[in-house]
Scaffold this motif. Sequence first.
Motif, PDB file in Angstrom:
ATOM      1  N   ASP A 117      47.812  54.243  -4.937  1.00 61.22           N
ATOM      2  CA  ASP A 117      48.978  54.495  -4.098  1.00 61.22           C
ATOM      3  C   ASP A 117      50.165  55.048  -4.738  1.00 61.22           C
ATOM      4  O   ASP A 117      50.838  56.040  -4.085  1.00 61.22           O
ATOM      5  CB  ASP A 117      49.468  52.970  -3.523  1.00 61.22           C
ATOM      6  N   SER A 121      50.104  58.988  -2.830  1.00 61.54           N
ATOM      7  CA  SER A 121      51.189  59.225  -1.753  1.00 61.54           C
ATOM      8  C   SER A 121      52.054  60.633  -1.931  1.00 61.54           C
ATOM      9  O   SER A 121      52.839  61.069  -1.098  1.00 61.54           O
ATOM     10  CB  SER A 121      52.271  58.014  -2.294  1.00 61.54           C
ATOM     11  N   ARG A 148      58.959  55.080   2.528  1.00 65.95           N
ATOM     12  CA  ARG A 148      58.917  53.651   1.920  1.00 65.95           C
ATOM     13  C   ARG A 148      59.914  52.947   2.107  1.00 65.95           C
ATOM     14  O   ARG A 148      59.994  51.663   1.526  1.00 65.95           O
ATOM     15  CB  ARG A 148      58.831  54.304   0.361  1.00 65.95           C
ATOM     16  N   ILE A 189      52.180  56.848   3.798  1.00 66.83           N
ATOM     17  CA  ILE A 189      52.739  55.950   2.585  1.00 66.83           C
ATOM     18  C   ILE A 189      53.751  55.066   3.231  1.00 66.83           C
ATOM     19  O   ILE A 189      54.594  55.108   4.357  1.00 66.83           O
ATOM     20  CB  ILE A 189      53.369  56.862   1.775  1.00 66.83           C
ATOM     21  N   THR A 198      55.203  51.603  -4.448  1.00 68.96           N
ATOM     22  CA  THR A 198      54.647  52.537  -3.330  1.00 68.96           C
ATOM     23  C   THR A 198      53.528  51.939  -2.766  1.00 68.96           C
ATOM     24  O   THR A 198      52.576  51.656  -3.576  1.00 68.96           O
ATOM     25  CB  THR A 198      54.437  53.969  -3.560  1.00 68.96           C
ATOM     26  N   THR A 200      50.090  52.216   0.472  1.00 68.94           N
ATOM     27  CA  THR A 200      49.714  53.057   1.370  1.00 68.94           C
ATOM     28  C   THR A 200      48.807  52.297   2.505  1.00 68.94           C
ATOM     29  O   THR A 200      48.399  51.321   2.240  1.00 68.94           O
ATOM     30  CB  THR A 200      48.504  54.256   1.196  1.00 68.94           C
TER      31      THR A 200
END
Length: 422
Positions: A117, A121, A148, A189, A198, A200
């Motif tokens: 991720d 991203s 995010r 994301i 982060t 996904t």
Amino acid sequence: MIRKIYKFGGASVKDADAVRNLKSIIEKENRDELILVVSAMGKTTNAIEKALAEFRKNNGHLEISALSEIIEYHEKIMIDLFEGNTSHPIFEVMTNLFLDLYLNLQETGFDYDYQYDNTVSFGEILSTTLISTYLNECGIKNELLDAREYIITDHNFRAANPNWDDCRLRIQKLSDNHDGTMYITQGFIAGTISPKTTTTLGREGSDFTAAIFANCMDAQEVTIWKDVDGVRNADPKRFPNTQKISHLSYLEAIELAFYGASIIHPKTLKPLQNKNIPLKVKSFVDTSLEPTIIDNTEDYIEYVPSFIVKEKQTLMSITARDFSFMNEHNRAIIFNIMDELNLHANMTQVSALVLSICFDENEKKKLQLIETLSQSFKIKYNDGLQLFTIRHYHEGLEKDFVKDKKIYIEQRSRSTYQIVLE
Ligand code: ASP
Ligand code: MG
């Protein structure tokens, strides 16, 4: 007020011409009521996935040249869009993003899903940074949002689940404070709050992002821009003579997506249905074509049969070691563990002693499932299978597809036919 969400997938921004086409689409729109959700350019997500595998194989010890394909691909688009003006600040901004991606790829000590991720991203970060700057340069004023900060999820990396209350709070605030500038943000994301990381939403998850924004800001409609003219009854790359379905209910679309019709990410429809927000699937190639509309219609629609193939399936058969019946008690144990693993059954069949479950291949989860069950259950499985589904089935429709293939399970209800085969 923001009323419309436009989602542009990878194919719709795959090169400079595609980005110019996006621009010409939105030029004609009321942009003060628009938010764009954009995917990574072309096949960038696949390319980063591949790079990640290489970095992990080499414990992170690779030169930045391992990323040259990804870098050159974006640079070519940039040079074209900014007419060779390499002193434009966007070049430095993008270079810093490439370096940042490189640093993240080197950190192979982390859990795979987490690192996935954190790196994959970048596809969306790169595309939206580039497109937002380009549009501003062309006088299409817009503000880039970091998804995010708005799509807040749990820590289930690679298939994160939105925390709806947090999403709603932040997205509504954004909507309330909106001054008429068009927004651009990343699909796919998302982020967690504490600790901040982060995440996904799963491959092809940008549609879902669009639906989350739409739900939380009570949008009027969502449009997914595609290289096809709408929802078709089969994938034209696989089947000849496909037909367009111009209007379908949420329920029908959910069924199709559930069985693996790749036109819409399966999680996309529920947030839209809950707020009764219509979804349009429209061609970015020929914008004069009517879209497919998915809404809460209760009209009777005579649907044509749909043909759906889901690849990379595992079929597992599970039997109790003490030969007890595959009763509700045993099934509850098995499904509870699958639920904990976030492993989703695409098809199941049960006999006196055997439970057969078909699910998307996932080596790690499969081994966890086996390990957890192995004390009490005997397990066999096959990988690399296909799940073929026909909605609105009638006798004989499967013949051409199934012929000469080895059949593992076949199942038929009044409207749906499913078969697992090699
Ligand atoms: N870029 C991501 C993918 O290719 C998400 C998306 O395109 O929807 O899976
Ligand atoms: Mg895509």
